[in-house]
Write an enzyme that holds these catalytic residues in place. Structure first.
Site, short mmCIF file in Angstrom:
data_model
loop_
_atom_site.label_atom_id
_atom_site.label_comp_id
_atom_site.label_asym_id
_atom_site.label_seq_id
_atom_site.Cartn_x
_atom_site.Cartn_y
_atom_site.Cartn_z
N LYS A 52 0.83 -1.22 0.00
CA LYS A 52 0.00 0.00 0.00
C LYS A 52 0.85 1.26 0.00
O LYS A 52 0.46 2.26 -0.59
CB LYS A 52 -0.95 0.01 1.21
CG LYS A 52 -2.11 -0.94 1.05
CD LYS A 52 -3.27 -0.57 1.95
CE LYS A 52 -4.47 -1.44 1.67
NZ LYS A 52 -5.53 -1.31 2.68
N LYS A 62 -5.09 -10.24 -6.93
CA LYS A 62 -6.25 -10.32 -6.04
C LYS A 62 -7.36 -9.39 -6.52
O LYS A 62 -7.08 -8.29 -6.98
CB LYS A 62 -5.78 -9.89 -4.64
CG LYS A 62 -6.69 -10.25 -3.50
CD LYS A 62 -6.10 -9.80 -2.19
CE LYS A 62 -6.02 -8.29 -2.09
NZ LYS A 62 -5.63 -7.78 -0.77
N LYS A 99 -10.71 -3.58 -4.15
CA LYS A 99 -11.55 -2.39 -4.25
C LYS A 99 -10.87 -1.31 -5.06
O LYS A 99 -11.54 -0.45 -5.64
CB LYS A 99 -11.80 -1.82 -2.85
CG LYS A 99 -12.64 -2.68 -1.93
CD LYS A 99 -12.61 -2.13 -0.49
CE LYS A 99 -13.32 -3.05 0.49
NZ LYS A 99 -12.97 -2.78 1.88
P1 TYM Z 1 -10.80 -5.35 3.96
O1 TYM Z 1 -11.76 -4.26 4.23
O2 TYM Z 1 -9.72 -5.11 2.94
O3 TYM Z 1 -11.57 -6.65 3.48
C1 TYM Z 1 -12.66 -7.17 4.23
C2 TYM Z 1 -12.61 -8.68 4.24
O4 TYM Z 1 -12.65 -9.18 2.90
C3 TYM Z 1 -11.58 -10.07 2.67
N1 TYM Z 1 -11.13 -9.94 1.27
C4 TYM Z 1 -11.05 -10.97 0.42
N2 TYM Z 1 -11.32 -12.29 0.57
C5 TYM Z 1 -11.14 -13.07 -0.52
N3 TYM Z 1 -10.71 -12.61 -1.72
C6 TYM Z 1 -10.44 -11.30 -1.93
N4 TYM Z 1 -10.04 -10.86 -3.10
C7 TYM Z 1 -10.59 -10.41 -0.81
N5 TYM Z 1 -10.43 -9.08 -0.65
C8 TYM Z 1 -10.75 -8.81 0.64
C9 TYM Z 1 -10.49 -9.61 3.63
O5 TYM Z 1 -9.56 -10.65 3.90
C10 TYM Z 1 -11.31 -9.24 4.85
O6 TYM Z 1 -11.59 -10.37 5.63
N6 TYM Z 1 -7.64 -5.27 7.85
C11 TYM Z 1 -8.96 -5.67 7.40
C12 TYM Z 1 -10.09 -5.09 8.24
C13 TYM Z 1 -9.94 -5.27 9.70
C14 TYM Z 1 -10.14 -6.48 10.43
C15 TYM Z 1 -9.93 -6.15 11.80
C16 TYM Z 1 -10.44 -7.79 10.06
C17 TYM Z 1 -9.65 -4.30 10.59
N7 TYM Z 1 -9.63 -4.81 11.87
C18 TYM Z 1 -10.00 -7.11 12.79
C19 TYM Z 1 -10.53 -8.74 11.06
C20 TYM Z 1 -10.31 -8.40 12.41
C21 TYM Z 1 -9.15 -5.23 5.97
O7 TYM Z 1 -8.51 -4.32 5.50
O8 TYM Z 1 -10.15 -5.88 5.32
#
Ligand code: TYM
Length: 344
Positions: free
Chosen positions: A114, A206, A209
């Site tokens: 990032k 991957k 967004k």
């Molecule tokens: P974020 O917002 O990027 O994504 C949310 C969830 O979606 C999953 N994900 C995917 N799974 C499969 N294939 C993909 N291409 C894909 N893109 C995203 C992510 O793995 C996630 O589960 N850091 C986290 C948010 C967070 C969090 C937490 C999660 C903040 N605090 C505590 C768990 C526990 C994030 O950026 O997810």
């Protein structure tokens, strides 16, 4: 030591919720409701580690909340809220900033991706992000965390932080009557055929967004026409589908589409290949369009309806935050005692 079982997970309100978020995370959130107490958080404080337009952030926070509810999360039985309404997340994150080591954070691949080449210009928040994420989970002493594959390294860091806190403060934890460990080792739940959904334009990247091409992803708010167009245009290779999973090796695009189909149909890749082995992509894609529209169409429609009722959404978040705060405040008090902060 046995901890009460509890699920926590979060999703960033950064726009373009897509099929990867849905299959990798949100469907798991829904399924876990039957057997666990669950807390699902819209992590707005994580979102601002990179610039967010304020009005968009508000809109996106409501949209992720709407997606949770439309997908089947029950905000009455479980807890749904936005992170910034429970200040204890930030409070515990500071303590964890003092427990985590620079060397640990330096290894985080997501920061490297990032921040890109201009690392000097990345925010401190982006660097410290995994420490806040550990606090999100551990302020509730959560034991299970459903996430996609890309969050695995952050979960491992959360476990390291929990362990180091328990070790560093072992005597104080014991003296305050919390036994051998105050924090559990949160367990990542990363299972099924779609833990890493890939871009529809490039099976080695991957689904994300932030991909500039909207054709790389299926958004949860896409209508039937958009879904059909994106699936039809999805990159494939020239061979028909194999009859067995082994035949998907070195065929990333085929592997991805079969994984998506399997996850949407709630089966495994082997079952999908039993049905479609030998088929051309044109036939398989037609079936995938039908399945995607059948599964995602109603969710997208419900999301759009809910987003227009912002009073209802805000009420869900406020109510969830009140219930989350009650748990978080109690654990934060204990952390203060353990660390030695004087409190009233
Ligand atoms: P974020 O917002 O990027 O994504 C949310 C969830 O979606 C999953 N994900 C995917 N799974 C499969 N294939 C993909 N291409 C894909 N893109 C995203 C992510 O793995 C996630 O589960 N850091 C986290 C948010 C967070 C969090 C937490 C999660 C903040 N605090 C505590 C768990 C526990 C994030 O950026 O997810």
């Amino acid at each position: 030591m046995a901890f009460k079982e509890r699920v926590f997970s979060g999703v960033q309100p950064t726009g373009n919720l897509h099929l990867g978020n849905y299959l990798g995370a949100i469907t798991k959130f829904v399924a876990l409701q039957d057997n666990y107490d669950c807390i699902y958080c819209v992590v707005d404080m994580h979102a601002i580690t990179v610039w967010q337009d304020p009005a968009e952030l508000t809109r996106n926070t409501r949209e992720v909340t709407a997606a949770f509810i439309a997908a089947g999360i029950d905000p009455k039985k479980h807890i749904v809220f936005n992170q910034s309404q429970v200040a204890e997340h930030a409070e515990l994150a500071w303590v964890f900033n003092c427990v985590a080591r620079m060397g640990w954070l330096n290894r985080m691949t997501q920061f490297k991706e990032k921040a890109g080449k201009d690392r000097e210009n990345a925010s401190i928040g982006l660097y410290a992000y995994p420490s806040l994420m550990a606090a999100d989970i551990l302020i509730y002493r959560a034991t299970h965390v459903p996430v996609g594959e890309d969050q695995k390294q952050h979960l491992e860091l959360a476990r390291d932080i929990a362990q180091k806190f328990n070790n560093d403060y072992a005597k104080s934890i014991e003296a305050h009557g919390f036994g051998e460990a105050f924090f559990p080792q949160p367990e990542p739940l990363i299972q099924g055929p779609a833990t890493r959904v890939m871009s529809l334009r490039d099976g080695t990247k991957k689904m994300s967004k932030s991909d500039p091409s909207d054709y790389s992803r299926i958004n949860l708010t896409d209508d039937a026409d958009a879904i059909a167009q994106k699936v039809r245009k999805a990159k494939t290779d020239a061979e028909p589908l194999p009859g067995e999973e082994k035949g998907l090796e070195a065929r990333p695009e085929a592997d991805n589409l079969v994984g998506i189909y399997a996850a949407l149909a709630d089966t495994g890749k082997a079952d999908v290949l039993r049905e479609f082995g030998g088929a051309q992509f044109s036939a398989f894609k037609a079936a995938l369009v039908d399945l995607s529209v059948a599964k995602l169409g109603p969710i997208g429609a419900e999301m759009k309806r809910l987003v227009n009722d912002s009073a209802y959404i805000d009420q869900v978040l406020a109510d969830g935050a009140d219930r989350a705060r009650a748990i978080a405040a109690e654990n934060m008090k204990a952390v203060k005692d353990i660390v030695g902060f004087v409190r009233r």
